[in-house]
Each structure stands twice: as structure tokens, then as C-alpha cells.
Scaffold this motif. Structure first.
Motif, PDB file in Angstrom:
ATOM      1  N   ARG A 151      42.029  49.301  39.258  1.00 45.71           N
ATOM      2  CA  ARG A 151      40.712  49.706  39.730  1.00 45.71           C
ATOM      3  C   ARG A 151      40.855  50.607  40.946  1.00 45.71           C
ATOM      4  NH1 ARG A 151      40.292  46.567  44.183  1.00 45.71           N
ATOM      5  NH2 ARG A 151      41.325  44.568  44.152  1.00 45.71           N
ATOM      6  N   ARG A 152      39.765  51.216  41.329  1.00 47.39           N
ATOM      7  CA  ARG A 152      39.720  52.024  42.545  1.00 47.39           C
ATOM      8  C   ARG A 152      39.022  51.221  43.626  1.00 47.39           C
ATOM      9  NH1 ARG A 152      43.159  56.179  42.265  1.00 47.39           N
ATOM     10  NH2 ARG A 152      43.082  57.095  40.200  1.00 47.39           N
ATOM     11  N   ASP A 153      39.632  51.146  44.800  1.00 48.39           N
ATOM     12  CA  ASP A 153      38.970  50.437  45.889  1.00 48.39           C
ATOM     13  C   ASP A 153      37.967  51.365  46.569  1.00 48.39           C
ATOM     14  OD1 ASP A 153      40.365  52.061  47.675  1.00 48.39           O
ATOM     15  OD2 ASP A 153      41.811  50.508  48.210  1.00 48.39           O
ATOM     16  N   ALA A 154      37.302  50.868  47.609  1.00 47.50           N
ATOM     17  CA  ALA A 154      36.244  51.628  48.273  1.00 47.50           C
ATOM     18  C   ALA A 154      36.740  52.972  48.821  1.00 47.50           C
ATOM     19  CB  ALA A 154      35.623  50.796  49.388  1.00 47.50           C
ATOM     20  N   GLY A 155      38.012  53.045  49.182  1.00 48.12           N
ATOM     21  CA  GLY A 155      38.572  54.286  49.714  1.00 48.12           C
ATOM     22  C   GLY A 155      39.094  55.224  48.648  1.00 48.12           C
ATOM     23  N   GLY A 156      38.974  54.844  47.385  1.00 51.56           N
ATOM     24  CA  GLY A 156      39.446  55.682  46.286  1.00 51.56           C
ATOM     25  C   GLY A 156      40.882  55.431  45.887  1.00 51.56           C
ATOM     26  N   ALA A 157      41.561  54.549  46.607  1.00 49.82           N
ATOM     27  CA  ALA A 157      42.951  54.238  46.265  1.00 49.82           C
ATOM     28  C   ALA A 157      42.998  53.296  45.071  1.00 49.82           C
ATOM     29  CB  ALA A 157      43.647  53.592  47.462  1.00 49.82           C
ATOM     30  N   SER A 158      44.055  53.425  44.309  1.00 52.98           N
ATOM     31  CA  SER A 158      44.237  52.563  43.142  1.00 52.98           C
ATOM     32  C   SER A 158      44.697  51.180  43.603  1.00 52.98           C
ATOM     33  CB  SER A 158      45.275  53.177  42.207  1.00 52.98           C
ATOM     34  OG  SER A 158      45.470  52.346  41.097  1.00 52.98           O
ATOM     35  N   ALA A 159      44.139  50.158  42.996  1.00 53.33           N
ATOM     36  CA  ALA A 159      44.519  48.783  43.312  1.00 53.33           C
ATOM     37  C   ALA A 159      44.736  48.049  41.998  1.00 53.33           C
ATOM     38  CB  ALA A 159      43.425  48.101  44.131  1.00 53.33           C
ATOM     39  N   VAL A 160      45.632  47.077  42.010  1.00 51.45           N
ATOM     40  CA  VAL A 160      45.927  46.310  40.808  1.00 51.45           C
ATOM     41  C   VAL A 160      45.575  44.854  41.053  1.00 51.45           C
ATOM     42  CG1 VAL A 160      47.741  45.545  39.230  1.00 51.45           C
ATOM     43  CG2 VAL A 160      47.777  47.869  40.142  1.00 51.45           C
ATOM     44  N   SER A 161      44.866  44.277  40.092  1.00 53.30           N
ATOM     45  CA  SER A 161      44.546  42.850  40.121  1.00 53.30           C
ATOM     46  C   SER A 161      44.923  42.244  38.779  1.00 53.30           C
ATOM     47  CB  SER A 161      43.047  42.619  40.355  1.00 53.30           C
ATOM     48  OG  SER A 161      42.682  42.983  41.660  1.00 53.30           O
ATOM     49  N   LEU A 162      45.127  40.954  38.784  1.00 49.79           N
ATOM     50  CA  LEU A 162      45.319  40.191  37.559  1.00 49.79           C
ATOM     51  C   LEU A 162      44.081  39.331  37.377  1.00 49.79           C
ATOM     52  CD1 LEU A 162      49.008  39.054  38.121  1.00 49.79           C
ATOM     53  CD2 LEU A 162      48.181  41.037  36.845  1.00 49.79           C
ATOM     54  N   VAL A 163      43.613  39.189  36.130  1.00 53.84           N
ATOM     55  CA  VAL A 163      42.416  38.393  35.857  1.00 53.84           C
ATOM     56  C   VAL A 163      42.812  37.253  34.922  1.00 53.84           C
ATOM     57  CG1 VAL A 163      40.048  38.416  35.012  1.00 53.84           C
ATOM     58  CG2 VAL A 163      40.991  40.459  36.113  1.00 53.84           C
ATOM     59  N   LEU A 164      42.632  36.034  35.396  1.00 51.44           N
ATOM     60  CA  LEU A 164      42.961  34.815  34.661  1.00 51.44           C
ATOM     61  C   LEU A 164      41.679  34.212  34.110  1.00 51.44           C
ATOM     62  CD1 LEU A 164      45.115  32.464  34.145  1.00 51.44           C
ATOM     63  CD2 LEU A 164      44.181  31.468  36.230  1.00 51.44           C
ATOM     64  N   TYR A 165      41.693  33.833  32.819  1.00 46.09           N
ATOM     65  CA  TYR A 165      40.502  33.213  32.236  1.00 46.09           C
ATOM     66  C   TYR A 165      40.885  32.110  31.262  1.00 46.09           C
ATOM     67  CZ  TYR A 165      36.519  32.167  29.392  1.00 46.09           C
ATOM     68  OH  TYR A 165      35.546  31.481  28.736  1.00 46.09           O
ATOM     69  N   GLY A 166      40.103  31.041  31.289  1.00 42.88           N
ATOM     70  CA  GLY A 166      40.132  30.003  30.270  1.00 42.88           C
ATOM     71  C   GLY A 166      41.373  29.143  30.272  1.00 42.88           C
ATOM     72  N   GLY A 167      41.584  28.502  29.117  1.00 44.31           N
ATOM     73  CA  GLY A 167      42.688  27.586  28.935  1.00 44.31           C
ATOM     74  C   GLY A 167      42.209  26.141  28.876  1.00 44.31           C
ATOM     75  N   VAL A 168      43.163  25.251  28.827  1.00 36.93           N
ATOM     76  CA  VAL A 168      42.906  23.811  28.805  1.00 36.93           C
ATOM     77  C   VAL A 168      43.740  23.189  29.910  1.00 36.93           C
ATOM     78  CG1 VAL A 168      43.230  21.686  27.452  1.00 36.93           C
ATOM     79  CG2 VAL A 168      42.420  23.747  26.333  1.00 36.93           C
ATOM     80  N   ASP A 169      43.172  22.227  30.633  1.00 36.49           N
ATOM     81  CA  ASP A 169      43.949  21.581  31.685  1.00 36.49           C
ATOM     82  C   ASP A 169      44.789  20.439  31.106  1.00 36.49           C
ATOM     83  OD1 ASP A 169      42.332  19.306  31.479  1.00 36.49           O
ATOM     84  OD2 ASP A 169      41.290  19.662  33.356  1.00 36.49           O
ATOM     85  N   ALA A 170      45.567  19.799  31.955  1.00 36.29           N
ATOM     86  CA  ALA A 170      46.487  18.748  31.521  1.00 36.29           C
ATOM     87  C   ALA A 170      45.766  17.549  30.918  1.00 36.29           C
ATOM     88  CB  ALA A 170      47.360  18.302  32.695  1.00 36.29           C
ATOM     89  N   ARG A 171      44.480  17.382  31.204  1.00 39.28           N
ATOM     90  CA  ARG A 171      43.710  16.268  30.639  1.00 39.28           C
ATOM     91  C   ARG A 171      42.943  16.656  29.380  1.00 39.28           C
ATOM     92  NH1 ARG A 171      40.764  13.163  35.444  1.00 39.28           N
ATOM     93  NH2 ARG A 171      40.025  15.225  35.996  1.00 39.28           N
ATOM     94  N   GLY A 172      43.096  17.906  28.936  1.00 36.80           N
ATOM     95  CA  GLY A 172      42.456  18.346  27.699  1.00 36.80           C
ATOM     96  C   GLY A 172      41.075  18.955  27.856  1.00 36.80           C
ATOM     97  N   ALA A 173      40.630  19.206  29.086  1.00 38.19           N
ATOM     98  CA  ALA A 173      39.312  19.805  29.322  1.00 38.19           C
ATOM     99  C   ALA A 173      39.403  21.330  29.171  1.00 38.19           C
ATOM    100  CB  ALA A 173      38.794  19.457  30.711  1.00 38.19           C
ATOM    101  N   PHE A 174      38.439  21.913  28.465  1.00 34.83           N
ATOM    102  CA  PHE A 174      38.385  23.366  28.296  1.00 34.83           C
ATOM    103  C   PHE A 174      37.898  24.013  29.586  1.00 34.83           C
ATOM    104  CE2 PHE A 174      39.471  23.373  23.979  1.00 34.83           C
ATOM    105  CZ  PHE A 174      38.900  22.263  23.402  1.00 34.83           C
ATOM    106  N   LEU A 175      38.567  25.071  30.011  1.00 36.98           N
ATOM    107  CA  LEU A 175      38.266  25.738  31.274  1.00 36.98           C
ATOM    108  C   LEU A 175      37.477  27.018  31.032  1.00 36.98           C
ATOM    109  CD1 LEU A 175      41.819  25.321  32.803  1.00 36.98           C
ATOM    110  CD2 LEU A 175      39.843  23.833  33.102  1.00 36.98           C
ATOM    111  N   ALA A 176      36.471  27.251  31.876  1.00 35.56           N
ATOM    112  CA  ALA A 176      35.629  28.432  31.734  1.00 35.56           C
ATOM    113  C   ALA A 176      35.700  29.344  32.950  1.00 35.56           C
ATOM    114  CB  ALA A 176      34.177  28.011  31.490  1.00 35.56           C
TER     115      ALA A 176
END
Length: 159
Positions: free
Chosen positions: A35-60
């Protein structure tokens, strides 16, 4: 693989995540966002979503990791890396996102980032899914997408 650490949380009935559930997760996705930050410089992020926890609950929950700042931010909260890392610009800082509709917790779905959105398709929750959602990575708001044509069949574990 069960990922452990402070980024893994469980969704409760109200969509909130608790520290007590930070035992780990599997079946999640992790996407790269340039993405581009407010100053126009390129920035990199990682986006984590979902999965199941160790007890079997679905994560949102969705979380963004700023590579430059080495800081995690929950996308649906007003928290950001800005307070701890003043050079962090861009990304989510929007408490209103918490009130928006969200997809059900799931695992073994697919996710891809295109432009400034993460698209999530299918997976498994309390059944197999074939819904399509878009997460706006700047606002943290989810939107369910309803496309024309023949929707792909329900599936999970696909690439």
C-alpha cells in the motif's frame, strides 16, 4: 500448523475476541498487502484472517501486521500502531468498522488481496461455505459481494 502467539484470538458469540483464547490457530490465511502510506511511500503489511483455535472455535478476526513497524493491529478496532509507532501511516483506525457486518468465522477458506481489499471465499464453519466477502483494508469494513452468474459450489481446503 498451529500458529501460537499474541496474534491468535478466538471470536466469541458477539464477534469479540478474548485474550483467554490466544492458544493458536490453524486453517487461516495470511496475505501480503502493498500500500501507499500518507507520504506516498510504499509500505508492506500482512493480513491474517480466520482459522480455528486450539479448542475448535472458528475465528472471524482480521489482523494487520506492519512489516516496517513490527506491530499488529486488529482491523475491526480503533487501535492502530500510530500510538506506539508514529511513523505508521495508513491502515485501519476506525471504530465504526466494528459495527459493520462480518463473515462468519471459518477455516480452510481462500483469501487474496487486490488493490486495497482482501477477498475471502468459501471455507468451512458450521458447514461448507461459498460466500464471497471483501474487507476494505483502509477502513476495516466488510462487505458481502453478490455477483451475477453461477456461484461456485461450496468448498473448503481449496487453493
Amino acid at each position: 500448523t498451529l500458529v501460537t502467539g499474541p496474534t491468535s484470538q478466538q471470536s466469541g458469540a458477539d464477534g469479540e475476541e478474548s485474550d483467554a483464547q490466544r492458544a493458536g490457530r490453524y486453517g487461516h490465511t495470511l496475505c501480503t498487502w502493498r500500500r501507499r502510506d500518507a507520504g506516498g511511500a510504499s509500505a508492506v503489511s500482512l493480513v491474517l484472517y480466520g482459522g480455528v483455535d486450539a479448542r475448535g472455535a472458528f475465528l472471524a478476526g482480521a489482523h494487520q501486521y506492519s512489516v516496517a513497524d513490527q506491530c499488529w493491529t486488529e482491523l475491526s478496532s480503533a487501535e492502530s500502531c500510530a500510538s506506539a509507532h508514529p511513523r505508521h501511516a495508513g491502515g485501519v483506525n476506525n471504530a465504526a468498522a466494528a459495527a459493520a457486518p462480518v463473515p462468519s468465522g471459518r477455516h480452510f477458506h481462500t483469501a487474496s488481496v487486490w488493490q486495497d481489499g482482501m477477498y475471502v471465499f468459501g471455507g468451512k464453519s458450521n458447514g461448507y461455505l461459498n460466500d464471497l466477502w471483501r474487507l476494505d483494508l483502509f477502513t476495516g469494513r466488510w462487505q458481502q459481494l453478490h455477483a451475477g452468474g453461477s456461484r461456485p459450489s461450496k468448498r473448503w481446503g481449496h487453493v
